[in-house]
Design an enzyme around this catalytic site. Structure first.
Site: not given
Ligand code: ZN
Ligand code: FE
Ligand code: FE
Length: 299
Positions: A60, A90, A130, A165, A199, A202, A234, A247, A279
């Site tokens: 959050r 991150h 992001h 990312e 990633d 992604h 990632h 994702d 991840e």
């Molecule tokens: Zn992701």
């Molecule tokens: Fe990632």
């Molecule tokens: Fe990420």
């Protein structure tokens, strides 16, 4: 005697050990930061990792805990002793530098600026975020707002490299195309403070075929962004097929990308030396298995 580019003499064991060190896969996983910096370093060692990632605060984006400088110093010492690759802090993934309302953009800027101030206690690491979702304003407006947000918080004296990312392109996410990341980088006033984190889940979800054409994807990355900008990977399998824009991460070998294709990623000469970070939907024992699995694949 061979002299390393960092100017230090090779470690005891001489040339062969130095060569082995240079070719070593740097791999780790996402860890909880609830027990502090040094505890993450010790946890990484237990898992066979020599890098890791952590969230700078809860998703959050609420207040981070007070920073313990001695704890950060203890992690830096552990990382030097065990020759860790840089670790990845991150940002909360709910931040949006290109939100539609100024109060959301301001919150993202202030949170990121605070994270970067805190990371000065751990110089030389990466801060991954992001890029954001343009929420209907259009990709061009999103790119512009992201670059302006970065220009408001980046300073030339920063000791952290900020990573964009690569995104799956779900919803109105910016950063699903390499061209979008390049456009952001082009508008940042201190580009030497910026890099990219690729990633695997992604990019596959975004439509880049790393299963059948990894060389081509990396050549395209190089042509559009430049491989010198690629600072971290990632390493995730995907629950969904190429181009799905979903994702959803899968454990290594249990998704649509598969072990063979991910093994080619960790073995690829263009990616050698980068920190690879899992991840995947795992608890710690699962991460330990995947780290060992990928180390075997990289040999
Ligand atoms: Zn992701
Ligand atoms: Fe990632
Ligand atoms: Fe990420």
């Amino acid at each position: 005697m061979a002299v390393r580019i960092d100017g230090r003499a090779p470690a005891a064991g001489g040339k062969n050990q130095a060569a082995a060190e240079a070719g070593r896969l740097h791999i780790g996983c996402h860890l909880s930061s609830s027990k502090g910096f040094a505890a993450m370093g010790r946890q990484a060692l237990e898992l066979g990792a020599d890098t890791f990632q952590f969230f700078t605060r809860n998703p959050r984006g609420s207040r981070a805990r007070g920073l313990d400088a001695a704890d950060a110093a203890a992690l830096a010492e552990l990382m030097a002793e065990h020759r860790f690759a840089p670790v990845i802090a991150h940002a909360p993934y709910t931040l949006n530098l290109c939100g539609a309302e100024e109060k959301n953009r301001e919150f993202a800027r202030e949170t990121m600026a605070d994270d970067l101030r805190r990371l000065e206690h751990l110089p030389g690491q990466y801060y991954n975020f992001h890029p954001g979702s343009h929420v209907g304003q259009g990709v061009e407006a999103g790119i512009d707002l992201i670059a302006r947000g970065l220009n408001a918080i980046l300073t030339p004296d920063l000791h952290t490299t900020v990573l964009l990312e690569t995104m799956a392109g779900k919803g109105s996410e910016v950063g699903g195309r390499f061209e979008e990341l390049r456009a952001i980088l082009d508008r940042v006033e201190v580009p030497d403070k910026m890099g990219v984190c690729l990633d695997t889940c992604h990019v596959s979800d975004a439509g880049y075929d790393i299963i059948g054409g990894l060389d081509g994807v990396l050549a395209e990355f190089d042509r559009i962004i430049g491989l010198d900008r690629l600072k971290a990977v990632h390493l995730n399998d995907s629950k969904n097929p190429l181009g799905s824009r979903r994702d959803r991460h899968a454990c290594i070998g249990e998704g649509e990308i598969g072990l063979e294709a991910l093994a080619r990623v960790v073995r690829h000469p263009a990616l050698r030396g980068l920190p690879f970070c899992l991840e995947t939907p795992n608890e710690l024992p699962g991460y330990k298995r995947e780290i060992a699995l990928m180390r075997r694949q990289a040999e």
